[in-house]
Scaffold this active site. Sequence first.
Site, PDB file in Angstrom:
ATOM      1  N   GLN A 177       0.881  -1.350   0.247  1.00 21.92           N
ATOM      2  CA  GLN A 177       0.154   0.122  -0.080  1.00 21.92           C
ATOM      3  C   GLN A 177       0.794   1.209  -0.081  1.00 21.92           C
ATOM      4  OE1 GLN A 177      -2.902  -0.385   3.277  1.00 21.92           O
ATOM      5  NE2 GLN A 177      -1.810  -2.100   3.830  1.00 21.92           N
ATOM      6  N   ASN A 178       1.970   0.972  -0.029  1.00 26.69           N
ATOM      7  CA  ASN A 178       3.599   2.338   0.492  1.00 26.69           C
ATOM      8  C   ASN A 178       3.762   3.050  -0.940  1.00 26.69           C
ATOM      9  OD1 ASN A 178       2.729   1.256   2.639  1.00 26.69           O
ATOM     10  ND2 ASN A 178       4.716   0.741   2.530  1.00 26.69           N
TER      11      ASN A 178
ATOM     12  N   HIS B 253      -1.402   1.914  -4.649  1.00 20.74           N
ATOM     13  CA  HIS B 253      -1.199   3.293  -4.538  1.00 20.74           C
ATOM     14  C   HIS B 253      -1.319   4.340  -5.370  1.00 20.74           C
ATOM     15  CE1 HIS B 253      -4.332   2.135  -0.318  1.00 20.74           C
ATOM     16  NE2 HIS B 253      -4.641   1.864  -1.326  1.00 20.74           N
TER      17      HIS B 253
ATOM     18  N   CYS C 167       1.158  13.984 -17.170  1.00 24.33           N
ATOM     19  CA  CYS C 167       0.742  14.858 -16.963  1.00 24.33           C
ATOM     20  C   CYS C 167      -0.902  14.821 -16.748  1.00 24.33           C
ATOM     21  CB  CYS C 167       0.977  15.291 -18.298  1.00 24.33           C
ATOM     22  SG  CYS C 167      -0.122  16.568 -18.855  1.00 24.33           S
TER      23      CYS C 167
ATOM     24  N   CYS D  42      -2.463  15.519 -20.891  1.00 23.54           N
ATOM     25  CA  CYS D  42      -2.019  14.639 -22.245  1.00 23.54           C
ATOM     26  C   CYS D  42      -1.420  13.105 -21.837  1.00 23.54           C
ATOM     27  CB  CYS D  42      -0.767  15.138 -23.186  1.00 23.54           C
ATOM     28  SG  CYS D  42       0.773  14.913 -22.143  1.00 23.54           S
TER      29      CYS D  42
ATOM     30  N   CYS E 246       3.769  20.205 -17.581  1.00 27.20           N
ATOM     31  CA  CYS E 246       4.094  19.008 -18.605  1.00 27.20           C
ATOM     32  C   CYS E 246       5.120  19.439 -19.651  1.00 27.20           C
ATOM     33  CB  CYS E 246       3.531  18.425 -19.137  1.00 27.20           C
ATOM     34  SG  CYS E 246       3.345  17.200 -20.132  1.00 27.20           S
TER      35      CYS E 246
ATOM     36  N   GLY F  88       2.228  -4.401   9.145  1.00 28.17           N
ATOM     37  CA  GLY F  88       2.709  -2.884   9.230  1.00 28.17           C
ATOM     38  C   GLY F  88       0.932  -2.562   8.862  1.00 28.17           C
TER      39      GLY F  88
ATOM     40  N   GLU G 118       1.589  -3.556  16.981  1.00 30.23           N
ATOM     41  CA  GLU G 118      -0.129  -3.351  17.622  1.00 30.23           C
ATOM     42  C   GLU G 118      -0.714  -4.263  16.664  1.00 30.23           C
ATOM     43  OE1 GLU G 118       0.180  -1.368  20.567  1.00 30.23           O
ATOM     44  OE2 GLU G 118       1.532   0.001  19.514  1.00 30.23           O
TER      45      GLU G 118
ATOM     46  N   ALA H  95       8.691  -4.212  12.375  1.00 33.45           N
ATOM     47  CA  ALA H  95       8.875  -5.040  11.052  1.00 33.45           C
ATOM     48  C   ALA H  95      10.953  -5.852  10.744  1.00 33.45           C
ATOM     49  CB  ALA H  95       8.407  -4.540   9.574  1.00 33.45           C
TER      50      ALA H  95
HETATM   51  P1  NAD Z   1      -1.700   3.048   8.744  1.00 35.37           P
HETATM   52  O1  NAD Z   1      -1.110   4.466   8.719  1.00 35.37           O
HETATM   53  O2  NAD Z   1      -2.936   2.796   8.949  1.00 35.37           O
HETATM   54  O3  NAD Z   1      -1.195   1.909   9.657  1.00 35.37           O
HETATM   55  C1  NAD Z   1      -0.036   2.024  10.478  1.00 35.37           C
HETATM   56  C2  NAD Z   1       0.501  -0.129  11.036  1.00 35.37           C
HETATM   57  O4  NAD Z   1       1.648   0.589  11.056  1.00 35.37           O
HETATM   58  C3  NAD Z   1      -0.135   0.065  12.174  1.00 35.37           C
HETATM   59  O5  NAD Z   1      -0.765  -0.939  12.683  1.00 35.37           O
HETATM   60  C4  NAD Z   1       1.077   0.354  13.674  1.00 35.37           C
HETATM   61  O6  NAD Z   1       0.537  -0.268  14.177  1.00 35.37           O
HETATM   62  C5  NAD Z   1       1.911  -0.547  12.066  1.00 35.37           C
HETATM   63  N1  NAD Z   1       3.347  -0.416  12.667  1.00 35.37           N
HETATM   64  C6  NAD Z   1       3.549   0.946  13.191  1.00 35.37           C
HETATM   65  N2  NAD Z   1       5.442   1.089  13.265  1.00 35.37           N
HETATM   66  C7  NAD Z   1       5.193  -0.351  12.963  1.00 35.37           C
HETATM   67  C8  NAD Z   1       6.808  -0.483  12.245  1.00 35.37           C
HETATM   68  N3  NAD Z   1       8.173  -0.238  13.433  1.00 35.37           N
HETATM   69  N4  NAD Z   1       6.905  -1.894  12.029  1.00 35.37           N
HETATM   70  C9  NAD Z   1       5.840  -2.201  11.554  1.00 35.37           C
HETATM   71  N5  NAD Z   1       4.100  -1.997  12.165  1.00 35.37           N
HETATM   72  C10 NAD Z   1       4.359  -0.970  13.004  1.00 35.37           C
HETATM   73  O7  NAD Z   1      -1.025   2.439   7.343  1.00 35.37           O
HETATM   74  P2  NAD Z   1      -1.632   1.423   6.668  1.00 35.37           P
HETATM   75  O8  NAD Z   1      -2.944   0.784   7.549  1.00 35.37           O
HETATM   76  O9  NAD Z   1      -0.807   1.145   5.747  1.00 35.37           O
HETATM   77  O10 NAD Z   1      -2.713   2.421   6.101  1.00 35.37           O
HETATM   78  C11 NAD Z   1      -2.264   3.655   5.833  1.00 35.37           C
HETATM   79  C12 NAD Z   1      -1.900   4.318   3.122  1.00 35.37           C
HETATM   80  O11 NAD Z   1      -1.193   5.600   4.173  1.00 35.37           O
HETATM   81  C13 NAD Z   1      -1.807   3.140   3.392  1.00 35.37           C
HETATM   82  O12 NAD Z   1      -2.624   2.983   2.096  1.00 35.37           O
HETATM   83  C14 NAD Z   1      -0.384   3.645   2.753  1.00 35.37           C
HETATM   84  O13 NAD Z   1      -1.054   4.351   1.196  1.00 35.37           O
HETATM   85  C15 NAD Z   1      -0.363   5.218   3.071  1.00 35.37           C
HETATM   86  N6  NAD Z   1       1.050   5.510   3.546  1.00 35.37           N
HETATM   87  C16 NAD Z   1       2.145   5.229   2.562  1.00 35.37           C
HETATM   88  C17 NAD Z   1       3.156   5.487   3.504  1.00 35.37           C
HETATM   89  C18 NAD Z   1       4.256   5.138   2.753  1.00 35.37           C
HETATM   90  O14 NAD Z   1       4.410   5.330   1.403  1.00 35.37           O
HETATM   91  N7  NAD Z   1       5.658   4.248   3.871  1.00 35.37           N
HETATM   92  C19 NAD Z   1       3.204   5.813   4.762  1.00 35.37           C
HETATM   93  C20 NAD Z   1       1.830   6.214   5.252  1.00 35.37           C
HETATM   94  C21 NAD Z   1       1.179   6.197   4.465  1.00 35.37           C
END
Ligand code: NAD
Length: 249
Positions: A102-103, A120, A128, A131, A149, A189, A217, A234
Site C-alpha cells: 500500500q506504500n 496506491h 500529466c 496529455c 508538462c 505493518g 500493535e 518489522a
Molecule cells: P496505517 O498508517 O493505517 O497503519 C500503520 C500500521 O503500522 C499500524 O498498524 C502500526 O501499528 C504499524 N506499525 C507502526 N510501526 C511499525 C513498525 N516499526 N513495524 C511494523 N509495523 C508498524 O497504515 P496503512 O494501514 O498502511 O494505511 C495507510 C495508507 O497510507 C496506506 O494505504 C499507504 O498508501 C499510505 N501511506 C504510505 C506510506 C509510505 O509509502 N511509506 C506512509 C504513510 C501512509
Amino acid sequence: MSDELLNKAADAVLGSVHAVVFSGAGISVESGIPPFRGQGGLWSKYDPSFIEINNFYKHPKECWIQIKKIFYDFMGTAKPNAAHLAVAELEKRGYVKEVITQNIDNLHQDAGSRTVYEFHGNTKRLICTKCGKDYFIEDVNLENMPPCCSSCGGLLKPDFIFFGEGIPQDAYQNSFRAAESCDLMLIIGTTGEVMPASMLPTTAKRHGATIIEINPESSNYTNDTTDIFLKGKAGSMMSKLAEKVINNS
Ligand code: NAD
C-alpha cells in the site's frame, strides 16, 4: 516473542508454495517515514485535504507546496530498512513470489524486490493530467510550482492515489489475483483500515491461505484473520524470520 512462534512462522513459509507479502505504512516506519494514522501519524500534523483530488485541481499551487514538503523533500530521502531487505532476500531465494504494497515510497524496489504491485501508486512517477505523459521525479523541476508538462503545459500530478481516486487497474487485478492464489500471506505493518486494500488478507484467508502478521500493535486482522501473530517491529521481526527460513531450509 517466543522462538516457538517464529519457528512456526518459518515452517509455514518453508511449507508454502506461493507466499505473498502484503505491506503497509508500518514497514517503512523504521526508514523514518511515519504512518498516516495514530500517534505521530502524518494526519495528526497535517490536514490531508492537499491530496484530495478536487481540491488539488482547484488549488494546484497550494497543494503542490505541501506535497513537495511531505512526499519529496522528506519521504524522498528515505532508504530501505532491514524489513524491506529481508523481504527482497526471501523473494530472491524463491520463498516469496509476489509483494503487494500500500506504500508509495518505492522502498521495496529500492531493496531489490522485483514483483511489486503498488496498490496506491508511487511518488517517484508523475503524470500529466492533460496529455497523460509520464515522468520520473528526477526529470521534474519542483522549484517551479506547480510543476507542468514540458510537452503540453498541463498540470503534473504525483502518480499515487489521491483521496477521491480509484485504484490503478493493473495493481488491483494483480493484487486480488495474488490474494486468491496464494497459500500464505505475510502481512507487515498495516492497520487494515483502508478499503479496498484491507480486503486482500480476508480474501487470501477465504481462499485457504495461512496468514502471518507482523505488527507491534493489534490490527483489524489480528483476532479474526491472522493465524500466526509476530508482535514486534518489522525490521527485527522480518530479519529473524528470514534468518530462520534460510537456516532451516
Ligand atoms: P496505517 O498508517 O493505517 O497503519 C500503520 C500500521 O503500522 C499500524 O498498524 C502500526 O501499528 C504499524 N506499525 C507502526 N510501526 C511499525 C513498525 N516499526 N513495524 C511494523 N509495523 C508498524 O497504515 P496503512 O494501514 O498502511 O494505511 C495507510 C495508507 O497510507 C496506506 O494505504 C499507504 O498508501 C499510505 N501511506 C504510505 C506510506 C509510505 O509509502 N511509506 C506512509 C504513510 C501512509
